[in-house]
Enzyme design. Structure first.
Site, PDB file in Angstrom:
ATOM      1  N   LYS A 184      27.386 -22.788  32.302  1.00  0.00           N
ATOM      2  CA  LYS A 184      27.595 -22.998  30.603  1.00  0.00           C
ATOM      3  C   LYS A 184      28.165 -24.344  30.525  1.00  0.00           C
ATOM      4  CE  LYS A 184      27.975 -18.474  28.834  1.00  0.00           C
ATOM      5  NZ  LYS A 184      28.611 -17.684  28.101  1.00  0.00           N
ATOM      6  N   LYS A 215      17.945 -15.942  31.950  1.00  0.00           N
ATOM      7  CA  LYS A 215      18.325 -14.610  31.300  1.00  0.00           C
ATOM      8  C   LYS A 215      18.180 -14.854  29.829  1.00  0.00           C
ATOM      9  CE  LYS A 215      23.079 -14.484  30.631  1.00  0.00           C
ATOM     10  NZ  LYS A 215      23.747 -13.599  29.696  1.00  0.00           N
ATOM     11  N   LYS A 229      22.298 -15.728  23.954  1.00  0.00           N
ATOM     12  CA  LYS A 229      22.252 -16.008  22.663  1.00  0.00           C
ATOM     13  C   LYS A 229      22.259 -17.356  22.303  1.00  0.00           C
ATOM     14  CE  LYS A 229      26.192 -12.537  22.163  1.00  0.00           C
ATOM     15  NZ  LYS A 229      27.070 -12.830  23.384  1.00  0.00           N
TER      16      LYS A 229
HETATM   17  N1  AQP Z   1      19.826 -11.114  29.345  1.00  0.00           N
HETATM   18  C1  AQP Z   1      20.765  -9.895  29.461  1.00  0.00           C
HETATM   19  N2  AQP Z   1      20.341  -8.711  30.027  1.00  0.00           N
HETATM   20  C2  AQP Z   1      21.123  -7.930  30.218  1.00  0.00           C
HETATM   21  N3  AQP Z   1      22.319  -7.812  29.689  1.00  0.00           N
HETATM   22  C3  AQP Z   1      22.839  -8.713  29.112  1.00  0.00           C
HETATM   23  N4  AQP Z   1      24.085  -9.413  28.754  1.00  0.00           N
HETATM   24  C4  AQP Z   1      24.015 -10.460  28.191  1.00  0.00           C
HETATM   25  N5  AQP Z   1      22.781 -11.122  28.261  1.00  0.00           N
HETATM   26  C5  AQP Z   1      22.228  -9.984  29.012  1.00  0.00           C
HETATM   27  C6  AQP Z   1      25.248  -8.488  28.621  1.00  0.00           C
HETATM   28  O1  AQP Z   1      25.656  -8.276  27.197  1.00  0.00           O
HETATM   29  C7  AQP Z   1      26.991  -8.096  27.179  1.00  0.00           C
HETATM   30  C8  AQP Z   1      27.703  -8.955  26.371  1.00  0.00           C
HETATM   31  O2  AQP Z   1      27.521 -10.361  26.777  1.00  0.00           O
HETATM   32  P1  AQP Z   1      28.534 -11.480  26.067  1.00  0.00           P
HETATM   33  O3  AQP Z   1      28.406 -11.548  24.734  1.00  0.00           O
HETATM   34  O4  AQP Z   1      29.770 -11.003  26.711  1.00  0.00           O
HETATM   35  O5  AQP Z   1      28.049 -12.799  26.734  1.00  0.00           O
HETATM   36  P2  AQP Z   1      27.078 -13.159  27.740  1.00  0.00           P
HETATM   37  O6  AQP Z   1      26.849 -12.463  29.126  1.00  0.00           O
HETATM   38  O7  AQP Z   1      27.346 -14.562  27.950  1.00  0.00           O
HETATM   39  O8  AQP Z   1      25.766 -13.153  27.074  1.00  0.00           O
HETATM   40  P3  AQP Z   1      24.710 -14.217  26.301  1.00  0.00           P
HETATM   41  O9  AQP Z   1      23.715 -13.318  25.473  1.00  0.00           O
HETATM   42  O10 AQP Z   1      24.097 -14.842  27.321  1.00  0.00           O
HETATM   43  O11 AQP Z   1      25.642 -14.904  25.420  1.00  0.00           O
HETATM   44  P4  AQP Z   1      26.205 -16.601  25.408  1.00  0.00           P
HETATM   45  O12 AQP Z   1      24.578 -17.201  25.300  1.00  0.00           O
HETATM   46  O13 AQP Z   1      27.004 -16.621  24.087  1.00  0.00           O
HETATM   47  O14 AQP Z   1      26.645 -16.993  26.732  1.00  0.00           O
HETATM   48  C9  AQP Z   1      27.472  -8.222  28.787  1.00  0.00           C
HETATM   49  O15 AQP Z   1      27.704  -7.084  29.445  1.00  0.00           O
HETATM   50  C10 AQP Z   1      26.258  -8.912  29.406  1.00  0.00           C
HETATM   51  O16 AQP Z   1      26.197  -8.838  30.628  1.00  0.00           O
END
Ligand code: AQP
Length: 358
Positions: A115, A219, A222
């Site tokens: 990040k 992966k 968001k």
């Molecule tokens: N691609 C994914 N596949 C499976 N699980 C996923 N999670 C996130 N992306 C995937 C799971 O969703 C939960 C919430 O995630 P988060 O909002 O805490 O943040 P993150 O893991 O950083 O998810 P993002 O979507 O990638 O957000 P950004 O882009 O803001 O960093 C967690 O349990 C995560 O494992």
């Protein structure tokens, strides 16, 4: 307490664009647990401010994650649903954990490296310390289990390291104050009595890491600038079908056996999504679609995704039209969460020796 009572905690950041990965990897896993043990599901808004964010959108995205929880089937009478910033114990415990965690531990976190990217010097201190706050989120409730996607595995290991160091550093005071719980898995590295449990991750199902539709090595996220890379939970049927139609694949038909997916990240991802949406396995999907081209498989996947996601999107939209009801759920949840976290922080202050004059 003679042993740690089983309790689930998990959270999702209100950073916008909730997607299929968040649903299959996390939210869908939360739902059945509410019938098996006490569960706490948080909208982790303090985490959402660790990177650039728009203050005028935060309340909306916080309600959106809450609506997704409810639309997915989380029952706020069974589970505690609340937003993190409303329970001040998270931030207080995070500070203490910042003083327990070591710089070296946090420096090894791959999510921070990804990040922060090349511009590390400019990343917020909050982004660096994010895993301490995550440990506090979990341990403020002395939670024993955390359902998460695969990307959070390393942060969960750090939570265990923090709990272990706290239990060791303060072992004498925990025992003196009579606050310890017998260690359920005695080991030479740990005292006989612990204050914090060593929390277990629950990383289950065929969709623990859903990949981007544009790049099978990244992966689904968001924060990916390409909206075509993810299926958002509130996408229309047309958008879902378009994104699946445009998803990157290779020219080969689907294999009949799972081994045939080994070098085919994009194909493996789409098959995994199909399996997760039906509650089956990749082998089940390949039994039905092995030998078929993507021109057959993609429309079937699009129909399936629409049939599963459209009712949830409708329910989210219905809930979001009534923000007062969502806020009432969050208020009730914050009160119930606070009632659990408050005595834990009282213990922690006593263990650390802070002078209590109030
Ligand atoms: N691609 C994914 N596949 C499976 N699980 C996923 N999670 C996130 N992306 C995937 C799971 O969703 C939960 C919430 O995630 P988060 O909002 O805490 O943040 P993150 O893991 O950083 O998810 P993002 O979507 O990638 O957000 P950004 O882009 O803001 O960093 C967690 O349990 C995560 O494992």
């Amino acid at each position: 307490m003679t042993s740690f009572s089983p309790r689930v905690f998990s959270g999702v950041q209100p950073t916008g664009n909730l997607h299929l990965g968040n649903y299959l990897g996390a939210i869908a896993q939360f739902v059945p647990l509410q019938d098996r043990m006490p569960t706490i599901y948080c909208v982790v808004d303090l985490h959402a401010v660790t990177a650039k964010f728009e203050p005028e959108h935060l309340a909306r995205t916080t309600r959106e994650v809450t609506a997704a929880y409810l639309a997915a089937g989380i029952d706020p009478k069974k589970a505690i649903v609340f937003n993190q910033s409303q329970v001040k114990e998270h931030a207080e415990l995070a500070w203490i954990f910042n003083c327990v965690a070591r710089m070296g531990w946090l420096s090894r976190m791959t999510q921070f490296k990804e990040k922060a990217g090349k511009n590390r010097e400019n990343a917020s201190v909050g982004l660096f310390a994010y895993p301490s706050l995550m440990a506090a989120d979990i341990l403020a409730y002395r939670a024993t289990h955390v359902p998460v996607g695969d990307d959070q595995k390393q942060h969960l290991e750090l939570t265990r390291d923090i709990a272990q160091k706290f239990n060791n550093d303060f072992a004498e005071r925990i025992a003196q104050l009579g606050l310890g719980v017998p260690n359920p898995t005695p080991s030479p590295e740990l005292p006989d009595e612990l204050y914090f449990p060593l929390t277990e991750p629950i990383i289950a199902g065929p969709a623990t890491r859903i990949m981007s539709l544009r790049d099978g090595t990244k992966k689904m996220s968001k924060s990916d600038p390409s909206d075509l890379s993810r299926i958002n939970l509130r996408d229309s049927a047309e958008e879902i079908a378009k994104k699946i139609r445009k998803a990157k694949t290779d020219p080969e038909p689907l294999p009949s056996e799972e081994e045939g997916l080994a070098e085919r990240a994009e194909a493996a991802n789409l098959v995994g999504i199909y399996a997760a949406l039906t509650g089956g396995t990749k082998a089940d999907v390949l039994r039905d679609y092995g030998g078929q081209p993507f021109s057959v498989f993609k429309p079937a996947l699009a129909d399936l995704a629409v049939s599963k996601l459209a009712p949830m999107a409708d329910e989210m939209n219905r809930l979001l039209a009534d923000p007062a009801t969502i806020d009432a759920v969050l208020k009730d949840g914050a009160e119930r969460a606070g009632a659990i976290a408050e005595p834990v922080l009282k213990d922690v202050r006593a263990i650390c020796g802070f002078l209590d004059v109030r």
